[in-house]
Design a protein around this motif. Structure first.
Motif, PDB file in Angstrom:
ATOM      1  N   UNK A 246      -1.613 -40.253  -0.728  1.00  7.79           N
ATOM      2  CA  UNK A 246      -2.054 -39.255  -1.703  1.00  7.79           C
ATOM      3  C   UNK A 246      -0.925 -38.878  -2.655  1.00  7.79           C
ATOM      4  N   UNK A 247       0.255 -38.652  -2.102  1.00 11.82           N
ATOM      5  CA  UNK A 247       1.401 -38.297  -2.936  1.00 11.82           C
ATOM      6  C   UNK A 247       1.738 -39.422  -3.903  1.00 11.82           C
ATOM      7  N   UNK A 248       1.745 -40.668  -3.409  1.00 12.07           N
ATOM      8  CA  UNK A 248       2.050 -41.798  -4.280  1.00 12.07           C
ATOM      9  C   UNK A 248       1.034 -41.963  -5.395  1.00 12.07           C
ATOM     10  N   UNK A 249      -0.253 -41.773  -5.071  1.00 13.12           N
ATOM     11  CA  UNK A 249      -1.290 -41.864  -6.101  1.00 13.12           C
ATOM     12  C   UNK A 249      -1.112 -40.777  -7.154  1.00 13.12           C
ATOM     13  N   UNK A 250      -0.800 -39.566  -6.716  1.00 14.51           N
ATOM     14  CA  UNK A 250      -0.567 -38.479  -7.670  1.00 14.51           C
ATOM     15  C   UNK A 250       0.630 -38.782  -8.560  1.00 14.51           C
ATOM     16  N   UNK A 251       1.702 -39.302  -7.970  1.00 14.28           N
ATOM     17  CA  UNK A 251       2.894 -39.640  -8.751  1.00 14.28           C
ATOM     18  C   UNK A 251       2.608 -40.768  -9.735  1.00 14.28           C
ATOM     19  N   UNK A 252       1.874 -41.785  -9.270  1.00 13.14           N
ATOM     20  CA  UNK A 252       1.536 -42.881 -10.168  1.00 13.14           C
ATOM     21  C   UNK A 252       0.703 -42.410 -11.347  1.00 13.14           C
ATOM     22  N   UNK A 320      -5.698 -32.706  -1.214  1.00 17.22           N
ATOM     23  CA  UNK A 320      -6.381 -31.940  -2.259  1.00 17.22           C
ATOM     24  C   UNK A 320      -5.606 -32.001  -3.576  1.00 17.22           C
ATOM     25  N   UNK A 321      -4.279 -31.970  -3.481  1.00 19.48           N
ATOM     26  CA  UNK A 321      -3.446 -32.041  -4.680  1.00 19.48           C
ATOM     27  C   UNK A 321      -3.664 -33.348  -5.424  1.00 19.48           C
ATOM     28  N   UNK A 322      -3.770 -34.448  -4.703  1.00 27.60           N
ATOM     29  CA  UNK A 322      -3.928 -35.748  -5.348  1.00 27.60           C
ATOM     30  C   UNK A 322      -5.235 -35.830  -6.129  1.00 27.60           C
ATOM     31  N   UNK A 323      -6.281 -35.232  -5.593  1.00 24.32           N
ATOM     32  CA  UNK A 323      -7.555 -35.217  -6.321  1.00 24.32           C
ATOM     33  C   UNK A 323      -7.391 -34.466  -7.640  1.00 24.32           C
ATOM     34  N   UNK A 324      -6.725 -33.311  -7.600  1.00 26.37           N
ATOM     35  CA  UNK A 324      -6.527 -32.525  -8.826  1.00 26.37           C
ATOM     36  C   UNK A 324      -5.676 -33.273  -9.839  1.00 26.37           C
ATOM     37  N   UNK A 325      -4.553 -33.823  -9.376  1.00 29.45           N
ATOM     38  CA  UNK A 325      -3.603 -34.443 -10.300  1.00 29.45           C
ATOM     39  C   UNK A 325      -4.178 -35.717 -10.912  1.00 29.45           C
ATOM     40  N   UNK A 326      -4.819 -36.560 -10.103  1.00 33.54           N
ATOM     41  CA  UNK A 326      -5.383 -37.794 -10.657  1.00 33.54           C
ATOM     42  C   UNK A 326      -6.539 -37.492 -11.606  1.00 33.54           C
ATOM     43  N   UNK A 327      -7.299 -36.441 -11.316  1.00 35.59           N
ATOM     44  CA  UNK A 327      -8.382 -36.051 -12.228  1.00 35.59           C
ATOM     45  C   UNK A 327      -7.816 -35.577 -13.560  1.00 35.59           C
TER      46      UNK A 327
END
Length: 387
Positions: A246-252, A320-327
């Motif tokens: 999740x963290x990596x997806x958000x960072x990417x 939950x953070x990754x969903x917000x950031x990628x969106x």
């Protein structure tokens, strides 16, 4: 207080990032149809990544949960499907085998895992028992020198590719938590039948498996009793690796959003010059940094497995953070963000899985809530807030 990665960890992350950005990320689009990323796994095996969780006496690197979390995070920045393919080599199934399997089994299987040739599938979920692992119905009956398995598992990943299946099962129909065990099954064992297939929004396939009088040698019974306690202890590793993805997806997604804000123009200036876009980036960056701190702290607590409540908190937040950031990254890209050709849509698809696997957000909130009610000190927070 200050937390810094060691020089060795920084070098490791830099090496994985180079491989991911140069080889793995450019191939990511072609794995949306469920194709398994064998070539990416081989690239990671070449630099020792697939052997990170295997003890040194079996040819692996024997590195920490934090080290594996750092690697999974970096791979996820380039390709969700590859990060998910790497998880079995670094996660719960490998660590359970390393701690509990008979010596001859370890000698037989770990070399193939290290070379990136063996994939290990874990079979826990059943049609009527997902989060409620203590109520699984699959049973293994001990008959002399054989163990005979019957039951159904569902939502199992890597079924078409795995050489070995780590199956959690009841043993001799013993009821309750005490009856849970674990058995290792080779892929070509008669009676193991693929009875369902599901294509996920993240790109990979999940399967249903039925075991009909599947016989394995008794030495393949890795855990005979009290297996749920052992499983859940090891599963706290998974609750650090899942949020690493999740963290990596958000960072990417964040990296792509920053590039787009610098390059895309509207009204004769880069869109990053608009306050609305800068505020989006600031909030995304804030959320990523909070998640990174929580995750690294949880992973660093491992001895040999992470603290269950720190892992639960890290997973809850990062998922939950990754969903917000990628969106938000999709929103930054406008209509292009909705297309497969731009990576942010793939990051968003992958991020949606996090809250579902390895313990749902709701289950982990209950775990942490019980801990608070029972153990939170009457005089409030002490030190770093541990209790």
């Amino acid at each position: 207080m200050e937390f810094r990665l060691s020089p060795e960890q920084r070098e490791m992350v830099a090496t994985v990032r180079a491989v991911t950005q140069e080889r793995i990320k450019p191939r990511a689009l072609k794995f949306l149809d469920g194709t398994f990323p064998w070539e990416n796994l081989k690239d990671l095996a070449e630099i020792g990544i697939t052997g990170m969780a295997i003890p040194e006496e079996y040819g692996g690197l024997g590195l920490s949960v934090l080290d594996t979390a750092l690697v999974v995070e970096e791979v996820a920045k380039g390709c969700y499907t590859t990060a998910m393919a790497l998880m079995p080599q670094l996660g719960v199934q490998t660590r359970i085998l390393a701690q509990y399997a008979p010596e001859e089994l370890k000698r037989r299987i770990f070399d193939g895992v290290i070379r990136g040739e063996y994939v290990l599938a874990v079979c826990m979920t059943e049609p009527h028992a997902g989060t409620d692992v203590a109520n699984i119905k699959t049973n293994t009956e001990i008959k002399g020198d054989r163990a005979v398995i019957n039951g159904t598992k569902t939502l199992i990943s890597k079924v078409d590719e795995a050489q070995l299946f780590v199956v959690f099962t009841r043993v001799d129909k013993i009821a309750g938590r005490e009856g849970i065990g674990c058995v290792l099954v080779d892929r070509d064992t008669p009676g193991m039948i693929r009875t369902g297939r599901f294509h996920t929004m993240g790109g990979e396939h999940l399967f249903e498996l039925t075991f009909e009088n599947v016989e394995v040698p008794l030495e393949n019974l890795v855990i005979k009793g009290d297996g749920l306690k052992k499983l859940m202890s090891a599963f706290n590793t998974q609750r650090c690796l899942n949020p690493s993805i999740s963290l990596g997806l958000a960072e990417g997604a964040f990296e792509e959003a920053v590039k787009y804000c610098r390059d895309r123009t509207a009204f004769n200036r880069p869109i990053g010059k608009f306050q609305g876009m800068r505020w989006k980036l600031a909030e995304m960056y804030r959320d990523i940094e909070i998640g990174r701190s929580m995750l690294y702290r949880a992973a660093a607590s491992a001895n040999p497995y992470p603290d269950p409540h720190l892992a639960a908190l890290a997973k809850m937040y990062c998922n939950e953070m990754a969903i917000r950031v990628t969106s938000e990254a999709i929103q930054v890209h406008g209509g292009y963000g909705f297309t497969d050709e731009f990576p942010v849509s793939r990051y968003f698809r992958g991020a949606r899985y996090g809250t579902l696997g390895g313990g749902t957000t709701e289950t982990l909130k209950e775990l942490v809530g019980k801990k608070i009610i029972n153990d939170f000190p009457h005089d409030g927070f002490l030190g770093m807030g541990n209790f």
